[in-house]
Scaffold this active site. Structure first.
Site, PDB file in Angstrom:
ATOM      1  CB  SER A  39       4.526 -29.243   3.372  1.00  0.00           C
ATOM      2  OG  SER A  39       3.947 -28.141   2.673  1.00  0.00           O
ATOM      3  CB  SER A 108      -0.004 -25.325   5.935  1.00  0.00           C
ATOM      4  OG  SER A 108       0.267 -25.000   4.607  1.00  0.00           O
ATOM      5  CG  PHE A 109       1.529 -31.076   4.459  1.00  0.00           C
ATOM      6  CD1 PHE A 109       1.383 -32.001   3.443  1.00  0.00           C
ATOM      7  CD2 PHE A 109       2.062 -31.499   5.674  1.00  0.00           C
ATOM      8  CE1 PHE A 109       1.750 -33.330   3.633  1.00  0.00           C
ATOM      9  CE2 PHE A 109       2.439 -32.812   5.875  1.00  0.00           C
ATOM     10  CZ  PHE A 109       2.277 -33.740   4.847  1.00  0.00           C
ATOM     11  CG  ASP A 229      -1.637 -17.769   4.445  1.00  0.00           C
ATOM     12  OD1 ASP A 229      -0.643 -17.861   3.692  1.00  0.00           O
ATOM     13  OD2 ASP A 229      -2.041 -18.696   5.166  1.00  0.00           O
ATOM     14  CG  HIS A 257       1.185 -20.138   5.803  1.00  0.00           C
ATOM     15  ND1 HIS A 257      -0.116 -20.522   5.537  1.00  0.00           N
ATOM     16  CD2 HIS A 257       1.925 -21.287   5.772  1.00  0.00           C
ATOM     17  CE1 HIS A 257      -0.160 -21.828   5.356  1.00  0.00           C
ATOM     18  NE2 HIS A 257       1.049 -22.312   5.500  1.00  0.00           N
TER      19      HIS A 257
END
Length: 286
Positions: A39, A108-109, A229, A257
């Protein structure tokens, strides 16, 4: 469904749950695998997955959509962004493409979205890969708060990109300018700002699935995380690994990340091998 654009971020176009969706579709052999991006501001499926799609496509049909509000998919005025809408779109894309069951990779998102999809529609998922994933509650990090609070400028883009990678050599002024330009296209910032307004801890919590639902997941699951991260803490994957019975966790040292960018070849091999272990009719335990 095709386009003729020279922009590599634009692939095919199809309607998914009422959303005109931009997606990439490569590799005709093997089981389908759906890649769901993160995101970050100005993100697109291509920007997120461009380094690993060719490798995965050697043995699978790789599908990578722009989720509504991101990339080159539609941004309906007044749209109510949230997990329900994103899951509907992802399932709608599978339906539109005639895919009954897919391997699912979320970043992630996109990991939180993949987790929610697997919980709500377990029969649509064969194997699950969650990379630097949200999906459990955690105190929002400085990095994630900065990413979601981004306002368009080259300087701001360069600043938040420094949160993403352990190897700062990956972060160039040219890349920052390219991602800024993507984030400054008409309508992009408006939809982005509508997704994660302050205070932003509530959006971390909103993307979390219930512990009992995560524990009930029947799928073989690969968890991948960068040890360093600064956006999504490693503790989230440690929690998921303790809750998902059929899971394994791979942690990359000297990695932030962007596992799929900082360790692209390793990541593609790891995911490819994990997905190749499954048979097309892999049984799911009760």
């Amino acid at each position: 469904m095709s386009t003729t654009s020279s922009n590599p971020e634009i692939g095919h176009s199809i309607e998914a749950a009422g959303i005109r969706t931009n997606y990439h579709d490569s590799g005709a052999q093997g089981a389908p695998v759906l890649l769901i991006h993160g995101s970050g501001p100005g993100v697109s499926a291509w920007a997120n997955w461009r380094l690993v799609m060719p490798a995965l496509a050697q043995n699978a049909r790789v599908i990578a959509p722009d989720m509504v509000g991101f990339g080159y998919s539609d941004r309906p005025q007044g749209f109510a962004y949230g997990m329900d809408a994103w899951v509907r779109q992802a399932v709608g894309l599978l339906d539109a493409l005639g895919i009954e069951r897919t391997d699912l990779v979320g970043n992630s998102f996109g990991g939180g979205l993949a987790l929610a999809l697997a919980i709500r529609h377990p029969e649509r998922v064969r194997r699950l890969v969650l990379m630097g994933s949200v999906g459990v509650s955690f105190p929002i990090t400085e990095g994630l708060d900065a990413v979601w609070g981004y306002t368009p400028s080259v300087e701001n883009m360069r600043s938040i990109m420094d949160y993403f990678a352990f190897n700062k050599g990956l972060m160039s002024d040219d890349l920052a300018r390219l991602r800024f330009e993507a984030s400054a296209r008409p309508g992009v910032q408006e939809s982005y700002a509508a997704m994660f307004p302050a205070p932003r801890q509530r959006w971390v919590d909103a993307m979390a699935s219930r512990e009992e639902d995560i524990r009930a997941l029947p799928h073989q699951t690969l968890l991948v995380h960068g040890r360093d991260d600064r956006v999504i803490p490693l503790s989230t994957s440690l929690t998921l690994s303790s809750w998902i019975a059929r899971s394994q966790l791979h942690v990359y040292g000297q990695c932030g990340h962007w596992t799929q960018i900082e360790h692209a070849a390793r990541f593609a091999r790891l995911v490819g091998d994990f997905l190749a272990e499954a048979s097309a009719d892999e049984p799911q335990p009760l």
